[in-house]
Design a protein around this motif. Structure first.
Motif, mmCIF file in Angstrom:
data_model
loop_
_atom_site.group_PDB
_atom_site.id
_atom_site.type_symbol
_atom_site.label_atom_id
_atom_site.label_comp_id
_atom_site.label_asym_id
_atom_site.label_seq_id
_atom_site.Cartn_x
_atom_site.Cartn_y
_atom_site.Cartn_z
ATOM 1 N N TRP A 144 0.846 -1.185 0.000
ATOM 2 C CA TRP A 144 0.000 0.000 0.000
ATOM 3 C C TRP A 144 0.888 1.243 0.000
ATOM 4 O O TRP A 144 2.053 1.194 0.408
ATOM 5 C CB TRP A 144 -0.901 0.037 1.236
ATOM 6 C CG TRP A 144 -1.922 -1.060 1.292
ATOM 7 C CD1 TRP A 144 -2.371 -1.837 0.275
ATOM 8 C CD2 TRP A 144 -2.623 -1.495 2.465
ATOM 9 N NE1 TRP A 144 -3.313 -2.723 0.715
ATOM 10 C CE2 TRP A 144 -3.494 -2.541 2.058
ATOM 11 C CE3 TRP A 144 -2.615 -1.115 3.799
ATOM 12 C CZ2 TRP A 144 -4.334 -3.204 2.944
ATOM 13 C CZ3 TRP A 144 -3.453 -1.767 4.693
ATOM 14 C CH2 TRP A 144 -4.304 -2.796 4.264
ATOM 15 N N LYS A 145 0.317 2.346 -0.419
ATOM 16 C CA LYS A 145 1.044 3.615 -0.457
ATOM 17 C C LYS A 145 0.700 4.448 0.781
ATOM 18 O O LYS A 145 -0.466 4.619 1.120
ATOM 19 C CB LYS A 145 0.678 4.394 -1.730
ATOM 20 C CG LYS A 145 1.391 5.737 -1.845
ATOM 21 C CD LYS A 145 0.920 6.491 -3.092
ATOM 22 C CE LYS A 145 1.559 7.871 -3.167
ATOM 23 N NZ LYS A 145 1.061 8.642 -4.335
ATOM 24 N N VAL A 146 1.729 4.961 1.455
ATOM 25 C CA VAL A 146 1.548 5.801 2.636
ATOM 26 C C VAL A 146 2.027 7.216 2.300
ATOM 27 O O VAL A 146 3.126 7.395 1.772
ATOM 28 C CB VAL A 146 2.335 5.260 3.841
ATOM 29 C CG1 VAL A 146 2.149 6.173 5.055
ATOM 30 C CG2 VAL A 146 1.906 3.842 4.175
ATOM 31 N N GLU A 147 1.189 8.190 2.601
ATOM 32 C CA GLU A 147 1.524 9.585 2.304
ATOM 33 C C GLU A 147 1.192 10.450 3.517
ATOM 34 O O GLU A 147 0.032 10.522 3.940
ATOM 35 C CB GLU A 147 0.727 10.067 1.085
ATOM 36 C CG GLU A 147 1.035 11.483 0.673
ATOM 37 C CD GLU A 147 0.171 11.948 -0.496
ATOM 38 O OE1 GLU A 147 0.467 13.016 -1.058
ATOM 39 O OE2 GLU A 147 -0.793 11.239 -0.852
ATOM 40 N N VAL A 148 2.211 11.080 4.102
ATOM 41 C CA VAL A 148 1.993 11.956 5.255
ATOM 42 C C VAL A 148 1.305 13.232 4.786
ATOM 43 O O VAL A 148 1.737 13.869 3.814
ATOM 44 C CB VAL A 148 3.322 12.290 5.963
ATOM 45 C CG1 VAL A 148 3.095 13.318 7.076
ATOM 46 C CG2 VAL A 148 3.947 11.023 6.540
ATOM 47 N N ILE A 149 0.236 13.597 5.479
ATOM 48 C CA ILE A 149 -0.513 14.811 5.131
ATOM 49 C C ILE A 149 -0.125 15.965 6.042
ATOM 50 O O ILE A 149 0.079 17.086 5.599
ATOM 51 C CB ILE A 149 -2.028 14.535 5.209
ATOM 52 C CG1 ILE A 149 -2.427 13.551 4.102
ATOM 53 C CG2 ILE A 149 -2.837 15.827 5.107
ATOM 54 C CD1 ILE A 149 -3.864 13.113 4.137
ATOM 55 N N ASP A 150 0.000 15.697 7.338
ATOM 56 C CA ASP A 150 0.383 16.746 8.274
ATOM 57 C C ASP A 150 0.952 16.081 9.519
ATOM 58 O O ASP A 150 0.580 14.953 9.866
ATOM 59 C CB ASP A 150 -0.822 17.625 8.636
ATOM 60 C CG ASP A 150 -0.402 18.917 9.320
ATOM 61 O OD1 ASP A 150 0.685 19.431 8.997
ATOM 62 O OD2 ASP A 150 -1.140 19.404 10.191
#
Length: 355
Positions: A144-150
């Motif tokens: 899965w792809k993990v993307e930090v938003i804040d």
């Protein structure tokens, strides 16, 4: 149930006939629609056919048992076979019930993961960082792809708060039971006396909303920009790249400062806002779910915990189902499937009980 299964099987056969029709085959939109419909019920039909085969095999064994010409040895073998087949039949019935029971419509969605430090100060923030690493490693195992938003960091490497998106097939179905208070018992790195401390962090799992799920009117938004704080270099800290969005009707506030671009930060913040609004809407429609979003995470108090991570005993305990594993180091490396599978099985059992 069996009447419904017969109807599903008939529907499958009808779709098979339609897909073999040259007129349908030459019309891509229709062919695609029928193919999708058939794929959605294919597993149910396959399991139902297996179930009917089991019934036939049980009836065959019973005929041998009832036949006066059958030898005692043959009858004994048939009785053994009938007992084994009956167990398989019960398991198949449970599986079929689950397959035709309405599923959570959010199960295939991506998620917004929110982790916040609760009781315990700096140690709770360090634990929040450990939890994020755990979920990131689990996501990596499943590609899965993990993307930090804040995120809001502490000086010693912890997180006061971190918000990220996790994108992948079935992300919500696998992680939806992680929401709640997670408690840790260990000797903090800041503890000189070697005493065990108890701290807690909260986890919220929100299905990521798409534009079709939630419509947000621009006139309902107040958008403020400001200089980002924390690491990121001069370009981040001296330009108005950070974005704070307030949804006026609900009072929800979301901010993002992770990117150098104001537009990218706004897009990320909108994803979080839509997901929170979707969660609020879902809660209104489903009385079995929490009355508000806070119920996912409570107050962050240790007493509200759903799971305990005990370092001295190398133990992880999920208090909802009474599951204890003595391999904490592997769990923190993202080896969560045993816990998640047990929680899923428990939820499915409850669904069957409520039918």
């Amino acid at each position: 149930m069996f009447q419904k299964l017969e109807e599903i099987e008939e529907k499958y056969e009808e779709l098979t006939r339609l897909l073999s029709n040259p007129k349908v085959f030459s019309a891509p939109p229709e062919f695609q629609r029928y193919s999708k419909e058939q794929a959605e019920i294919a597993e149910v039909v396959r399991k139902y056919k297996e179930y009917k085969k089991l019934i036939q095999e049980i009836e065959g064994a019973e005929e041998i048992i009832a036949d006066p010409e059958s030898t005692a040895e043959l009858k004994k073998l048939a009785e053994t076979e009938r007992a084994e087949l009956s167990k398989k039949k019960e398991e198949a019935e449970r599986g079929l019930k689950l397959l035709i029971t309405p599923k959570d419509p959010n199960d295939e969605k991506d998620i917004i993961l929110e982790i916040r430090a609760g009781t315990g100060g700096g140690e709770a923030a360090l634990f929040a960082a450990d939890l994020f690493k755990m979920y990131a490693k689990y996501a990596e195992k499943r590609r899965w792809k993990v993307e930090v938003i804040d995120s809001s960091t502490t000086g010693i490497g912890g997180f006061k708060e971190i918000i990220a998106s996790i994108q992948g097939k079935g992300a919500y179905s696998r992680l939806k039971f992680e929401k709640g208070v997670h408690r840790v018992q260990r000797i903090p790195v800041t503890e000189a006396g070697g005493r065990i401390h108890t701290s807690a962090s909260t986890v919220a799992i929100l299905p990521e909303a798409e534009d079709v799920d939630i419509k947000v009117d621009e006139k309902d938004l107040r958008i403020d920009t400001f200089c980002a704080s924390g690491p990121g270099g001069q370009g981040v800290n001296t330009t108005y790249s950070a974005v704070r969005i307030t949804h006026i009707p609900t009072g929800l506030v979301v901010q993002c400062q992770d990117e150098r671009s104001q537009l990218k930060n706004k897009a990320k913040a909108m994803r979080v806002l839509r997901s929170r609004l979707l969660e609020m809407e879902s809660e209104k429609q489903d009385k079995e779910r929490s009355l508000d979003r806070k119920s996912q995470v409570g107050t962050g108090d240790r007493s509200e915990r759903i799971r305990t991570y005990n370092f001295p005993q190398n133990r992880v305990t999920d208090h909802r189902i009474g599951l204890t594993l003595h391999r904490l180091e592997y769990v923190l490396e993202g080896d969560l499937d045993e816990i998640i599978d047990a929680l899923t099985t428990n939820a499915n059992t409850e669904r069957l009980r409520n039918l």
